[in-house]
Design an enzyme around this catalytic site. Structure first.
Site, PDB file in Angstrom:
ATOM      1  N   ALA A  74       0.851  -1.229  -0.138  1.00  0.00           N
ATOM      2  CA  ALA A  74       0.109   0.030  -0.023  1.00  0.00           C
ATOM      3  C   ALA A  74       0.925   1.056   0.161  1.00  0.00           C
ATOM      4  CB  ALA A  74      -0.866   0.003   1.494  1.00  0.00           C
ATOM      5  N   ASP A  75       0.132   2.374  -0.435  1.00  0.00           N
ATOM      6  CA  ASP A  75       1.108   3.510  -0.304  1.00  0.00           C
ATOM      7  C   ASP A  75      -0.047   4.647  -0.368  1.00  0.00           C
ATOM      8  OD1 ASP A  75       3.820   4.943  -1.076  1.00  0.00           O
ATOM      9  OD2 ASP A  75       2.179   6.275  -1.877  1.00  0.00           O
ATOM     10  N   THR A  76       0.284   5.692   0.674  1.00  0.00           N
ATOM     11  CA  THR A  76      -0.665   6.540   1.297  1.00  0.00           C
ATOM     12  C   THR A  76      -0.226   7.892   0.771  1.00  0.00           C
ATOM     13  OG1 THR A  76      -1.611   5.335   2.783  1.00  0.00           O
ATOM     14  CG2 THR A  76      -1.973   7.374   3.096  1.00  0.00           C
TER      15      THR A  76
END
Length: 215
Positions: free
Chosen positions: A76-78
């Site tokens: 994931a990347d935010t």
């Protein structure tokens, strides 16, 4: 009689304490944590949502290419943004302060790109999702901004703030997934895992108490 198939091991492509904690909340314990070291620099004129999903995919595919065993990789990347402006993952006191000043009294959006890859017999099955949450901070005084910056909890956080920390007291409005703001949208994660054949307690009979990841 059809036998229950054992879950594939889970690999988390991140060393983020928040993502580890979120997985633990839904009783998923990764068998391995392998941070994916990639260049997270946005491309020229790249928008926040495409950036988040691109980086999540690059993290997942990098780990998938490194391992030989069958597994499910979660990456994931935010990204936090005000309008189209992508806020940095603050690395200094001044960056945290600049981000908090920009967020003060305004709505911003938090995007998490989720990519889950199932690698089995050298075949890859990919699930991707972009999740958006809208957050509004109250108007902050200089004293509140300076105090928050002194805590150092915004360091290495998207947008220079840790929503699950003291910054939670600044939120006057939130629309969407709270776990998404923390770094991993749990509803979408469970749905993706389920679609890949991973048995999760939240959608299975009560006798199954955990999302067991084989080791």
């Amino acid at each position: 009689m059809k036998q229950n198939r054992k879950n594939l091991p889970i690999i988390l492509a991140s060393s983020s304490p928040a993502r580890i904690e979120l997985l633990n909340r839904i009783k998923i314990i990764p068998s391995q944590i392998i941070p994916a070291d990639i260049d997270e620099t946005p491309n020229l004129r790249e928008l926040p949502a495409p950036l988040a999903i691109r980086l999540a995919y690059e993290k997942a595919i990098k780990i998938a290419s490194q391992i030989e065993e069958s597994a499910i990789i979660i990456a994931a990347d935010t990204v936090a943004a005000v309008g189209r402006r992508i806020l940095p993952k603050a690395t200094t006191y001044e960056e945290v302060k600049n981000c908090i000043k920009m967020l003060s009294g305004r709505r911003h959006r938090v995007y998490t790109g989720l990519c889950i890859i199932k690698k089995e017999n050298d075949q890859l099955t990919v699930r991707q999702k972009i999740v958006q949450t809208i957050v509004k901070f109250k108007k902050l005084s200089d004293e509140e901004i300076n105090f928050y910056c002194s805590l150092d909890e915004g360091i290495d956080k998207a947008g220079g703030c840790k929503i699950s920390g003291y910054a939670e007291a600044f939120i006057s409005f939130i629309s969407g997934s709270y776990s998404n703001v923390m770094g991993l949208p749990l509803f979408e994660t469970v749905n993706a895992l389920t679609s890949l054949g991973f048995r999760c307690s939240s959608i299975m009979p009560a006798k199954m108490n955990y999302c067991h990841s084989a080791t």
